[in-house]
Write an enzyme that holds these catalytic residues in place. Structure first.
Site, PDB file in Angstrom:
ATOM      1  N   LYS A  80       0.861  -1.179   0.000  1.00 38.35           N
ATOM      2  CA  LYS A  80       0.000   0.000   0.000  1.00 38.35           C
ATOM      3  C   LYS A  80       0.896   1.226   0.000  1.00 38.35           C
ATOM      4  CE  LYS A  80      -4.556   0.956   0.895  1.00 38.35           C
ATOM      5  NZ  LYS A  80      -5.782   0.208   0.701  1.00 38.35           N
ATOM      6  N   VAL A 181     -20.326   8.022   4.207  1.00 43.34           N
ATOM      7  CA  VAL A 181     -21.084   7.705   2.985  1.00 43.34           C
ATOM      8  C   VAL A 181     -20.355   8.290   1.770  1.00 43.34           C
ATOM      9  CG1 VAL A 181     -23.382   7.187   3.862  1.00 43.34           C
ATOM     10  CG2 VAL A 181     -22.696   9.574   3.660  1.00 43.34           C
ATOM     11  N   TYR A 186     -21.803   5.157  -0.577  1.00 42.97           N
ATOM     12  CA  TYR A 186     -22.927   5.677  -1.371  1.00 42.97           C
ATOM     13  C   TYR A 186     -23.524   4.530  -2.206  1.00 42.97           C
ATOM     14  CZ  TYR A 186     -25.447   7.737  -5.238  1.00 42.97           C
ATOM     15  OH  TYR A 186     -26.404   8.013  -6.174  1.00 42.97           O
TER      16      TYR A 186
HETATM   17  N1  LIG Z   1     -12.667   2.545  -2.560  1.00 46.30           N
HETATM   18  C1  LIG Z   1     -12.517   1.229  -2.523  1.00 46.30           C
HETATM   19  O1  LIG Z   1     -12.701   0.530  -3.526  1.00 46.30           O
HETATM   20  C2  LIG Z   1     -12.117   0.573  -1.250  1.00 46.30           C
HETATM   21  C3  LIG Z   1     -12.184   1.238  -0.044  1.00 46.30           C
HETATM   22  N2  LIG Z   1     -11.884   0.575   1.116  1.00 46.30           N
HETATM   23  C4  LIG Z   1     -11.967   1.271   2.390  1.00 46.30           C
HETATM   24  O2  LIG Z   1     -13.315   1.711   2.591  1.00 46.30           O
HETATM   25  C5  LIG Z   1     -13.322   2.943   3.295  1.00 46.30           C
HETATM   26  C6  LIG Z   1     -14.074   3.988   2.484  1.00 46.30           C
HETATM   27  O3  LIG Z   1     -13.451   4.164   1.233  1.00 46.30           O
HETATM   28  P1  LIG Z   1     -14.000   5.206   0.157  1.00 46.30           P
HETATM   29  O4  LIG Z   1     -15.468   5.182   0.153  1.00 46.30           O
HETATM   30  O5  LIG Z   1     -13.262   4.936  -1.080  1.00 46.30           O
HETATM   31  O6  LIG Z   1     -13.482   6.556   0.772  1.00 46.30           O
HETATM   32  P2  LIG Z   1     -14.146   7.997   0.710  1.00 46.30           P
HETATM   33  O7  LIG Z   1     -13.106   8.963   1.135  1.00 46.30           O
HETATM   34  O8  LIG Z   1     -14.835   8.221  -0.579  1.00 46.30           O
HETATM   35  O9  LIG Z   1     -15.273   7.893   1.833  1.00 46.30           O
HETATM   36  C7  LIG Z   1     -15.005   7.932   3.191  1.00 46.30           C
HETATM   37  C8  LIG Z   1     -16.046   8.829   3.822  1.00 46.30           C
HETATM   38  O10 LIG Z   1     -15.892   8.768   5.230  1.00 46.30           O
HETATM   39  C9  LIG Z   1     -16.102  10.067   5.749  1.00 46.30           C
HETATM   40  N3  LIG Z   1     -15.494  10.162   7.066  1.00 46.30           N
HETATM   41  C10 LIG Z   1     -14.189  10.303   7.394  1.00 46.30           C
HETATM   42  N4  LIG Z   1     -14.045  10.348   8.729  1.00 46.30           N
HETATM   43  C11 LIG Z   1     -15.281  10.211   9.246  1.00 46.30           C
HETATM   44  C12 LIG Z   1     -15.803  10.168  10.567  1.00 46.30           C
HETATM   45  N5  LIG Z   1     -15.021  10.296  11.637  1.00 46.30           N
HETATM   46  N6  LIG Z   1     -17.136  10.004  10.736  1.00 46.30           N
HETATM   47  C13 LIG Z   1     -17.961   9.916   9.669  1.00 46.30           C
HETATM   48  N7  LIG Z   1     -17.527   9.952   8.401  1.00 46.30           N
HETATM   49  C14 LIG Z   1     -16.214  10.095   8.195  1.00 46.30           C
HETATM   50  C15 LIG Z   1     -15.513  10.989   4.707  1.00 46.30           C
HETATM   51  O11 LIG Z   1     -16.002  12.295   4.811  1.00 46.30           O
HETATM   52  C16 LIG Z   1     -15.915  10.288   3.411  1.00 46.30           C
HETATM   53  O12 LIG Z   1     -17.145  10.770   2.910  1.00 46.30           O
HETATM   54  C17 LIG Z   1     -11.834   3.279   3.542  1.00 46.30           C
HETATM   55  O13 LIG Z   1     -11.476   2.769   4.799  1.00 46.30           O
HETATM   56  C18 LIG Z   1     -11.119   2.530   2.441  1.00 46.30           C
HETATM   57  O14 LIG Z   1      -9.788   2.222   2.768  1.00 46.30           O
HETATM   58  C19 LIG Z   1     -11.536  -0.742   1.137  1.00 46.30           C
HETATM   59  C20 LIG Z   1     -11.469  -1.451  -0.021  1.00 46.30           C
HETATM   60  C21 LIG Z   1     -11.689  -0.830  -1.310  1.00 46.30           C
HETATM   61  C1  LIG Z   2      -9.014   0.081  -3.526  1.00 47.20           C
HETATM   62  C2  LIG Z   2      -8.456  -1.179  -4.023  1.00 47.20           C
HETATM   63  C3  LIG Z   2      -8.354  -1.169  -5.487  1.00 47.20           C
HETATM   64  C4  LIG Z   2      -7.275  -1.754  -3.384  1.00 47.20           C
HETATM   65  C5  LIG Z   2      -7.038  -1.430  -1.965  1.00 47.20           C
HETATM   66  O1  LIG Z   2      -6.122  -0.714  -1.669  1.00 47.20           O
HETATM   67  C6  LIG Z   2      -7.919  -1.943  -0.923  1.00 47.20           C
HETATM   68  O2  LIG Z   2      -8.667  -2.903  -1.137  1.00 47.20           O
HETATM   69  O3  LIG Z   2      -7.882  -1.396   0.196  1.00 47.20           O
END
Ligand SMILES: NC(=O)C1=CN([C@@H]2O[C@H](COP(=O)(O)OP(=O)(O)OC[C@H]3O[C@@H](n4cnc5c(N)ncnc54)[C@H](O)[C@@H]3O)[C@@H](O)[C@H]2O)C=CC1
Ligand SMILES: CC(C)CC(=O)C(=O)O
Length: 367
Positions: A80, A181, A186
């Site tokens: 990572k 969200v 979302y």
């Molecule tokens: N995007 C992906 O495909 C993947 C994401 N993840 C994990 O899933 C989680 C979310 O990822 P994404 O949706 O891509 O990120 P993102 O940044 O789009 O969404 C995270 C959301 O959490 C909110 N947030 C942050 N701190 C907060 C708090 N204390 N209370 C309430 N809301 C809070 C942010 O404002 C944001 O809207 C992360 O931990 C990421 O590492 C894991 C695997 C794949």
């Molecule tokens: C967002 C993925 C493509 C890979 C990753 O870093 C994860 O699953 O946390």
């Protein structure tokens, strides 16, 4: 932080510091284990409170990727990267190009993708400098944004966990509390709403909350109130470490199933929720949809093939629950067992390979 001590404790292979003064790039690439193949994991851009916090995040996330990729059945190791900075203000093209060159310098030991704070557009810039990047635009014949696919995998895994807790995998009428969200959640909320679940949501970003309130009829609560709401399922989808001594006593949910990486602050928190009878869908098993999807690019992206594997997250969660029951251990330990057994098996036969994992990269499209 005593870096080598930490690396030795969890058996990390490599930690790389990348600096480029012109663009302001300060990045850390952590490679945990490449037994199964090159290390694949996303790049997070975040305003860390300290350099130690950034290093620790990169290391913890990289190790999580080793387990995630192994448990998902991918022939990939765990790595990572983190970029220190504010994704809303500090990004520039030169930064991602410089970062791409650093990745290229690792010659395929690390392959990147999106994570919190980085986008498909950022990956497209990295692609100008290196082939070792996934999650690039569909215009390049690639898989694009992994978040909707991650969300679908979480939805599938949540259903499997619900079956264990409630005797049915239907989420209709279930009250589901979603923390964060953003990109993944979302899309998760959309699936849950379509199945007739009732949503309680929170986010520090008010616009993100407003969108799910308007589109999916969700009820909004303040960020600190989400742990204690009356619900069937808690879905952590923001950042890590939120299952901890302060939050556990507030929880009313029977199931924890969400997208966030490293949800348990410490392993012992997994023991506590197990003793409370909560069905915990281990984070790296349930949120593997994104990496499964981007990894498919390494074979020439085929969405149908990738989605078939993502569907299997339901079965993977079932398998983890089965091992946990069989061995009388919490699910987080059962997931570790599944991943570690696969890595150990491959380590035994590793002497038969000349170049660890390079065969995968050689199948990649040519530019
Ligand atoms: N995007 C992906 O495909 C993947 C994401 N993840 C994990 O899933 C989680 C979310 O990822 P994404 O949706 O891509 O990120 P993102 O940044 O789009 O969404 C995270 C959301 O959490 C909110 N947030 C942050 N701190 C907060 C708090 N204390 N209370 C309430 N809301 C809070 C942010 O404002 C944001 O809207 C992360 O931990 C990421 O590492 C894991 C695997 C794949
Ligand atoms: C967002 C993925 C493509 C890979 C990753 O870093 C994860 O699953 O946390």
């Amino acid at each position: 932080m005593e870096i080598f001590k930490y690396m030795e404790q969890y058996d990390y292979e490599q930690l790389v510091f990348c600096q480029d003064k012109e663009s302001g790039l300060k990045a850390i690439i952590a490679i945990h284990d490449t037994t199964l193949g090159p290390a694949l994991g996303g790049t997070r851009m975040w305003m860390y409170e300290s350099e130690d916090a950034a290093i620790e995040d990169a290391l913890r996330l990289a190790r999580g990727m080793t387990y995630k990729n192994a448990a998902a059945g991918l022939n990939l190791g765990g790595g990572k990267a983190v970029i220190i900075g504010d994704p809303r203000k500090d990004k520039n093209e030169a930064m991602f190009r410089a970062f791409g060159r650093f990745i290229q310098g690792l010659n395929g030991r690390y392959i990147t993708a999106e994570d919190v704070g980085t986008t498909v557009a950022d990956m497209d810039i990295i692609y100008e400098e290196t082939d070792y990047v996934t999650g690039i635009s569909p215009a390049f014949g690639s898989s694009g944004n992994p978040s909707p696919v991650t969300a679908y995998g979480v939805y599938r895994g949540m259903k499997a966990a619900a079956k264990e807790a409630f005797g049915s995998d239907s989420l209709e009428g279930k009250v589901i509390a979603v923390q964060g969200v953003g990109n993944v959640a979302y899309n998760l909320c959309r699936h849950l709403h379509e199945e007739g679940a009732k949503l309680i949501v929170t986010d520090i970003n008010k616009e993100a909350v407003q969108r799910v309130v308007e589109e999916f009829g969700a009820q909004a609560v303040d960020p600190n109130d989400i742990y204690g709401v009356d619900c069937d399922i808690f879905a952590p989808c923001a950042l890590g470490g939120i299952i901890n001594d302060q939050t556990i006593p507030q929880l009313k949910a029977k199931v924890i199933a969400g997208a966030a990486n490293n949800q348990l602050r410490e392993a012992r928190h997994g023991d506590i929720i197990h003793e409370m009878g909560i069905v915990y869908a281990p984070d790296y098993v349930i949120n593997a949809g994104g990496v499964i999807n981007v990894a498919d690019e390494l074979y020439g992206y085929n969405r149908e093939r990738a989605m078939k594997k993502v569907e299997q997250i339901y079965n993977n969660i079932e398998k983890v629950i089965e091992i946990a029951k069989r061995d009388g251990i919490p699910t987080y330990q059962a997931a570790d067992r599944l991943a570690e057994e696969r890595i150990a098996k491959m380590r035994q036969s590793r002497s038969q390979f000349l170049q660890n994992g390079q065969h995968i990269l050689s199948r990649r499209r040519t530019r």
